[in-house]
Scaffold this motif. Structure first.
Motif, short mmCIF file in Angstrom:
data_model
loop_
_atom_site.label_atom_id
_atom_site.label_comp_id
_atom_site.label_asym_id
_atom_site.label_seq_id
_atom_site.Cartn_x
_atom_site.Cartn_y
_atom_site.Cartn_z
N UNK A 41 1.09 -1.23 0.08
CA UNK A 41 -0.04 0.03 0.07
C UNK A 41 0.92 1.31 0.08
N UNK A 42 1.98 1.28 0.64
CA UNK A 42 2.77 2.48 1.04
C UNK A 42 4.31 2.24 0.61
N UNK A 43 4.66 1.93 -0.83
CA UNK A 43 5.95 1.44 -1.00
C UNK A 43 7.08 2.48 -0.64
N UNK A 44 6.81 3.64 -0.20
CA UNK A 44 7.71 4.65 -0.07
C UNK A 44 7.88 4.86 1.62
N UNK A 45 7.22 3.81 2.12
CA UNK A 45 7.45 3.96 3.68
C UNK A 45 6.08 4.50 4.21
N UNK A 46 6.20 4.24 5.89
CA UNK A 46 4.73 4.48 6.37
C UNK A 46 4.51 5.92 6.65
N UNK A 47 5.63 6.89 6.32
CA UNK A 47 5.14 8.21 6.20
C UNK A 47 3.98 8.61 4.91
N UNK A 48 4.10 7.97 3.95
CA UNK A 48 3.09 8.09 2.95
C UNK A 48 1.92 7.54 3.33
N UNK A 49 1.89 6.44 4.05
CA UNK A 49 0.43 6.22 4.47
C UNK A 49 -0.23 6.88 5.70
N UNK A 50 0.82 7.69 6.41
CA UNK A 50 0.06 8.66 7.24
C UNK A 50 -0.47 9.96 6.35
N UNK A 51 0.26 10.30 5.47
CA UNK A 51 -0.07 11.25 4.68
C UNK A 51 -1.54 11.08 3.84
N UNK A 52 -1.48 9.89 3.32
CA UNK A 52 -2.84 9.32 2.77
C UNK A 52 -4.00 9.38 3.68
N UNK A 53 -3.56 8.87 5.02
CA UNK A 53 -4.80 8.84 6.15
C UNK A 53 -5.08 10.41 6.44
N UNK A 54 -4.15 11.35 6.44
CA UNK A 54 -4.54 12.64 6.93
C UNK A 54 -5.34 13.41 5.59
N UNK A 55 -4.90 13.08 4.30
CA UNK A 55 -5.54 13.34 3.13
C UNK A 55 -6.90 13.14 3.28
N UNK A 56 -7.35 11.68 3.54
CA UNK A 56 -8.53 11.33 3.58
C UNK A 56 -9.35 12.16 4.63
N UNK A 57 -8.77 12.27 5.88
CA UNK A 57 -9.54 12.71 6.80
C UNK A 57 -9.85 14.17 6.53
N UNK A 58 -8.96 14.84 6.19
CA UNK A 58 -9.13 16.32 5.59
C UNK A 58 -10.34 16.35 4.67
N UNK A 59 -10.17 15.57 3.63
CA UNK A 59 -11.18 15.58 2.60
C UNK A 59 -12.70 15.17 3.02
#
Length: 93
Positions: A41-59
């Motif tokens: 899901x996050x090939x660039x590491x867990x920070x990418x996953x956290x950014x996706x979560x924040x993006x989802x919550x904000x949107x």
């Protein structure tokens, strides 16, 4: 001026850093955390996953069901702990 889904920039936003499976954010906190932290899901590491979560919550904003914000905040907490643990493991190696 009315705003529909076609006019919102978020409807056309694309990302190549994370690839969450459909319906991921409707699951329990532990399952979301595991999935977002995985390399598939996050090939660039867990920070990418956290950014996706924040993006989802904000949107999603006020469109989230009543109990979902608390569950997603729990995911953020679990995710932060996982990131801190991974950093500590790397530094001690």
């Amino acid at each position: 001026m009315p705003c529909n889904a076609r006019n919102k920039w978020a409807s056309t936003a694309k990302t190549d850093s994370t690839h969450p499976p459909k319906g991921l954010f409707t699951k329990k906190a532990a399952a979301i955390t595991r999935s977002l932290a995985s390399r598939e899901v996050s090939p660039k590491g867990p920070q990418s996953g956290m950014r996706m979560l924040n993006y989802f919550v904000n949107r999603a904003g006020s469109g989230l069901r009543v109990l979902r914000p608390a569950e997603l905040e729990m995911v953020k907490s679990l995710f932060s702990k996982r990131i801190i643990k991974r950093r500590a493991e790397r530094e001690s190696s």
